[in-house]
Design a protein around this motif. Structure first.
Motif, PDB file in Angstrom:
ATOM      1  N   LYS A 115       0.784  -1.235   0.165  1.00 53.16           N
ATOM      2  CA  LYS A 115      -0.122  -0.009   0.019  1.00 53.16           C
ATOM      3  C   LYS A 115       0.874   1.282  -0.016  1.00 53.16           C
ATOM      4  O   LYS A 115       0.325   2.234  -0.300  1.00 53.16           O
ATOM      5  CB  LYS A 115      -0.937   0.003   1.080  1.00 53.16           C
ATOM      6  CG  LYS A 115      -1.949  -1.098   1.195  1.00 53.16           C
ATOM      7  CD  LYS A 115      -2.898  -1.157   2.302  1.00 53.16           C
ATOM      8  CE  LYS A 115      -4.029  -2.240   2.293  1.00 53.16           C
ATOM      9  NZ  LYS A 115      -5.001  -2.301   3.500  1.00 53.16           N
ATOM     10  N   SER A 116       1.965   1.136   0.586  1.00 56.61           N
ATOM     11  CA  SER A 116       3.026   2.255   0.435  1.00 56.61           C
ATOM     12  C   SER A 116       3.792   2.314  -0.797  1.00 56.61           C
ATOM     13  O   SER A 116       4.300   3.727  -0.809  1.00 56.61           O
ATOM     14  CB  SER A 116       3.892   2.033   1.791  1.00 56.61           C
ATOM     15  OG  SER A 116       4.747   1.187   1.591  1.00 56.61           O
ATOM     16  N   HIS A 117       3.748   1.252  -1.609  1.00 52.15           N
ATOM     17  CA  HIS A 117       4.630   1.428  -2.664  1.00 52.15           C
ATOM     18  C   HIS A 117       6.162   1.198  -2.288  1.00 52.15           C
ATOM     19  O   HIS A 117       6.869   1.754  -3.047  1.00 52.15           O
ATOM     20  CB  HIS A 117       4.260   2.421  -3.737  1.00 52.15           C
ATOM     21  CG  HIS A 117       2.968   2.326  -4.229  1.00 52.15           C
ATOM     22  ND1 HIS A 117       2.603   1.337  -4.849  1.00 52.15           N
ATOM     23  CD2 HIS A 117       1.786   3.007  -3.791  1.00 52.15           C
ATOM     24  CE1 HIS A 117       1.092   1.291  -5.275  1.00 52.15           C
ATOM     25  NE2 HIS A 117       0.789   2.451  -4.560  1.00 52.15           N
ATOM     26  N   VAL A 118       6.485   0.850  -0.986  1.00 53.26           N
ATOM     27  CA  VAL A 118       7.750   0.737  -0.648  1.00 53.26           C
ATOM     28  C   VAL A 118       7.974  -0.561   0.057  1.00 53.26           C
ATOM     29  O   VAL A 118       7.469  -1.177   0.947  1.00 53.26           O
ATOM     30  CB  VAL A 118       8.261   1.882   0.507  1.00 53.26           C
ATOM     31  CG1 VAL A 118       9.624   1.634   0.885  1.00 53.26           C
ATOM     32  CG2 VAL A 118       8.057   3.202  -0.094  1.00 53.26           C
ATOM     33  N   VAL A 119       8.824  -1.489  -0.595  1.00 53.07           N
ATOM     34  CA  VAL A 119       9.192  -2.726  -0.032  1.00 53.07           C
ATOM     35  C   VAL A 119      10.680  -3.050   0.468  1.00 53.07           C
ATOM     36  O   VAL A 119      11.485  -1.986  -0.265  1.00 53.07           O
ATOM     37  CB  VAL A 119       8.707  -3.764  -0.835  1.00 53.07           C
ATOM     38  CG1 VAL A 119       7.365  -3.858  -1.004  1.00 53.07           C
ATOM     39  CG2 VAL A 119       9.343  -3.636  -2.277  1.00 53.07           C
ATOM     40  N   GLY A 120      11.021  -3.888   1.160  1.00 55.60           N
ATOM     41  CA  GLY A 120      12.393  -4.172   1.462  1.00 55.60           C
ATOM     42  C   GLY A 120      12.842  -5.423   1.125  1.00 55.60           C
ATOM     43  O   GLY A 120      12.478  -6.540   1.178  1.00 55.60           O
ATOM     44  N   PHE A 121      14.224  -5.495   0.927  1.00 55.53           N
ATOM     45  CA  PHE A 121      15.053  -6.864   0.727  1.00 55.53           C
ATOM     46  C   PHE A 121      16.045  -6.862   1.906  1.00 55.53           C
ATOM     47  O   PHE A 121      17.198  -5.660   1.876  1.00 55.53           O
ATOM     48  CB  PHE A 121      15.671  -6.925  -0.597  1.00 55.53           C
ATOM     49  CG  PHE A 121      16.555  -8.304  -0.694  1.00 55.53           C
ATOM     50  CD1 PHE A 121      15.870  -9.430  -0.843  1.00 55.53           C
ATOM     51  CD2 PHE A 121      17.542  -8.152  -0.689  1.00 55.53           C
ATOM     52  CE1 PHE A 121      16.650 -10.562  -0.693  1.00 55.53           C
ATOM     53  CE2 PHE A 121      18.578  -9.180  -0.713  1.00 55.53           C
ATOM     54  CZ  PHE A 121      18.129 -10.535  -0.992  1.00 55.53           C
ATOM     55  N   VAL A 122      16.161  -7.853   2.607  1.00 60.11           N
ATOM     56  CA  VAL A 122      17.465  -7.727   3.346  1.00 60.11           C
ATOM     57  C   VAL A 122      18.323  -9.052   2.980  1.00 60.11           C
ATOM     58  O   VAL A 122      17.717 -10.364   2.985  1.00 60.11           O
ATOM     59  CB  VAL A 122      17.078  -7.842   4.834  1.00 60.11           C
ATOM     60  CG1 VAL A 122      18.214  -8.019   6.089  1.00 60.11           C
ATOM     61  CG2 VAL A 122      16.109  -6.804   5.409  1.00 60.11           C
ATOM     62  N   GLY A 123      19.526  -8.991   2.732  1.00 57.40           N
ATOM     63  CA  GLY A 123      20.518  -9.975   2.360  1.00 57.40           C
ATOM     64  C   GLY A 123      21.319 -10.417   3.511  1.00 57.40           C
ATOM     65  O   GLY A 123      21.673  -9.316   4.521  1.00 57.40           O
ATOM     66  N   GLY A 124      21.872 -11.372   3.820  1.00 55.55           N
ATOM     67  CA  GLY A 124      22.782 -11.895   4.789  1.00 55.55           C
ATOM     68  C   GLY A 124      24.294 -11.279   4.063  1.00 55.55           C
ATOM     69  O   GLY A 124      24.443 -10.081   4.500  1.00 55.55           O
ATOM     70  N   VAL A 125      24.942 -12.137   3.968  1.00 56.32           N
ATOM     71  CA  VAL A 125      26.455 -11.627   3.261  1.00 56.32           C
ATOM     72  C   VAL A 125      26.232 -11.217   1.881  1.00 56.32           C
ATOM     73  O   VAL A 125      25.540 -11.792   1.191  1.00 56.32           O
ATOM     74  CB  VAL A 125      27.422 -12.594   3.434  1.00 56.32           C
ATOM     75  CG1 VAL A 125      28.785 -12.336   2.898  1.00 56.32           C
ATOM     76  CG2 VAL A 125      27.781 -13.057   4.909  1.00 56.32           C
ATOM     77  N   ASP A 126      27.020 -10.248   1.505  1.00 52.68           N
ATOM     78  CA  ASP A 126      26.940  -9.613   0.098  1.00 52.68           C
ATOM     79  C   ASP A 126      27.622 -10.533  -0.822  1.00 52.68           C
ATOM     80  O   ASP A 126      28.699 -10.292  -0.979  1.00 52.68           O
ATOM     81  CB  ASP A 126      27.155  -8.302  -0.051  1.00 52.68           C
ATOM     82  CG  ASP A 126      27.036  -7.657  -1.279  1.00 52.68           C
ATOM     83  OD1 ASP A 126      26.486  -8.332  -2.417  1.00 52.68           O
ATOM     84  OD2 ASP A 126      27.197  -6.173  -1.430  1.00 52.68           O
ATOM     85  N   VAL A 127      27.045 -11.529  -1.418  1.00 53.02           N
ATOM     86  CA  VAL A 127      27.721 -12.704  -2.266  1.00 53.02           C
ATOM     87  C   VAL A 127      26.800 -12.804  -3.479  1.00 53.02           C
ATOM     88  O   VAL A 127      25.717 -12.561  -3.440  1.00 53.02           O
ATOM     89  CB  VAL A 127      28.086 -13.669  -1.588  1.00 53.02           C
ATOM     90  CG1 VAL A 127      29.138 -13.627  -0.520  1.00 53.02           C
ATOM     91  CG2 VAL A 127      26.803 -14.273  -0.989  1.00 53.02           C
ATOM     92  N   PRO A 128      27.414 -13.159  -4.498  1.00 52.61           N
ATOM     93  CA  PRO A 128      26.744 -13.403  -5.842  1.00 52.61           C
ATOM     94  C   PRO A 128      25.513 -14.253  -5.677  1.00 52.61           C
ATOM     95  O   PRO A 128      24.108 -14.056  -6.310  1.00 52.61           O
ATOM     96  CB  PRO A 128      27.496 -14.329  -6.803  1.00 52.61           C
ATOM     97  CG  PRO A 128      28.847 -13.662  -6.398  1.00 52.61           C
ATOM     98  CD  PRO A 128      28.826 -13.368  -4.796  1.00 52.61           C
ATOM     99  N   LEU A 129      25.401 -15.435  -4.795  1.00 51.96           N
ATOM    100  CA  LEU A 129      24.234 -16.089  -4.307  1.00 51.96           C
ATOM    101  C   LEU A 129      23.086 -15.527  -3.938  1.00 51.96           C
ATOM    102  O   LEU A 129      21.809 -15.371  -4.430  1.00 51.96           O
ATOM    103  CB  LEU A 129      24.513 -17.282  -3.407  1.00 51.96           C
ATOM    104  CG  LEU A 129      23.501 -17.994  -2.960  1.00 51.96           C
ATOM    105  CD1 LEU A 129      22.852 -19.005  -4.037  1.00 51.96           C
ATOM    106  CD2 LEU A 129      23.841 -18.841  -1.565  1.00 51.96           C
ATOM    107  N   ILE A 130      23.494 -14.727  -2.809  1.00 51.03           N
ATOM    108  CA  ILE A 130      22.226 -13.770  -2.173  1.00 51.03           C
ATOM    109  C   ILE A 130      21.735 -12.619  -3.165  1.00 51.03           C
ATOM    110  O   ILE A 130      20.816 -12.057  -3.110  1.00 51.03           O
ATOM    111  CB  ILE A 130      22.827 -13.080  -0.977  1.00 51.03           C
ATOM    112  CG1 ILE A 130      23.094 -14.249   0.025  1.00 51.03           C
ATOM    113  CG2 ILE A 130      21.406 -12.451  -0.357  1.00 51.03           C
ATOM    114  CD1 ILE A 130      22.273 -15.404   0.249  1.00 51.03           C
TER     115      ILE A 130
END
Length: 289
Positions: A115-130
């Motif tokens: 409804k806010s048109h804002v969503v989030g993504f939280v990754g663990g370690v910044d690696v190609p898999l994530i």
């Protein structure tokens, strides 16, 4: 062998261990394992498993690759299985997943329902898999809601639930009303904060609904348990592994989504989600990680 967050992450590691337990109970195999958090001891523990005479030594997680390849060179007659990364060594077999496919479907849901048109993504370690999770999620959101803003943050850890809570709090202040974590036990902190704050979130790797039953809409299922079980089944049947590299996605039933709970999709939204699933399975939608 388990690395990083290990058992109790309520996600990736637990799913893999579940597959071993099912193989033990149903196929009458035996197994041993090591739960290691210090990367300096990976090789030593792997060698212990080799010297026990195990038919296959499994490394669960991409962070195991360097250690497995080092040990595999020392023991060329031993079969190894690396889950979540690929190796070119002849005695190291690999199973990887098309995480971007399931993440795309999660993004479609978030994009349709925000409804806010804002969503989030939280990754663990910044690696190609994530980054594969992030890419699929972002593309799914944008496909159905081009105006939506996707906030993306990497925690730098797979085993820090407090850090996950902090990141979720920040995103909620930025008006995110749906957050998708791909961060192991760190992601559990995201789920808890989402429930506390009254917004929605998604599980990953296994069905995490029970961790936050007022907030988890669905989970991106990465069937590590099925992959491990099938490997054990093949070993029991043939005594060896036939495929050098195996990649599992929606079509191969290695990637899926859990039932949708907490919210309700309209019939039109359900049809749209199923259409995207079909296109991914048929290959008419391809997400380049």
């Amino acid at each position: 062998m388990l690395s990083d967050a290990g058992l109790g992450d309520q996600s990736f590691s637990d799913a893999g261990f579940k597959g071993l337990e099912e193989a033990r109970d149903e196929l009458n195999i035996s197994f041993d394992y090591r739960e290691i958090k210090d990367a300096k001891t990976y090789e030593k523990r792997l060698e212990e498993l080799v010297n026990q005479g195990n038919d296959v030594v499994i490394g669960l997680g991409f962070s195991m690759q360097e250690a497995i390849e080092t040990v595999a060179k020392k023991f060329p007659d031993q079969t190894f299985l690396l889950i979540d990364s690929e190796s070119e060594l002849p005695n190291v077999h690999s199973v990887t997943f098309k995480e971007e496919e399931g993440s795309y479907l999660i993004g479609v849901i978030a994009g349709m329902k925000t409804k806010s048109h804002v969503v989030g993504f939280v990754g663990g370690v910044d690696v190609p898999l994530i980054r594969k999770f992030e890419k699929g999620f972002t593309e799914g959101v944008k496909k159905v809601n081009p105006k939506a803003k996707v906030i993306s943050t990497f925690a730098g850890s797979f085993d820090d639930d407090k850090k996950g809570m902090q990141i979720a709090k920040y995103m909620i202040k930025q008006k995110a009303d749906y957050i998708y974590p791909a961060a192991g036990f760190t992601g559990v902190g995201v789920l808890n904060e989402a429930q506390k704050s009254g917004i929605y979130t998604f599980g990953v790797d296994s069905d995490q609904f029970y961790l936050a039953e007022k907030a988890v809409v669905t989970s991106m299922l990465k069937r590590v348990d099925v992959a491990v079980y099938n490997i054990a089944k093949e070993l029991v049947k043939t005594g060896k592994l036939s495929e050098k590299k195996t990649q599992l996605g929606i079509k191969e039933e290695g990637i899926d989504t859990a039932p949708i709970r907490v919210i309700t999709l309209t019939s039109a939204e359900t049809d749209k989600l199923n259409e995207f699933r079909r296109h991914i399975s048929e290959g008419t939608i391809q997400i380049q990680p």
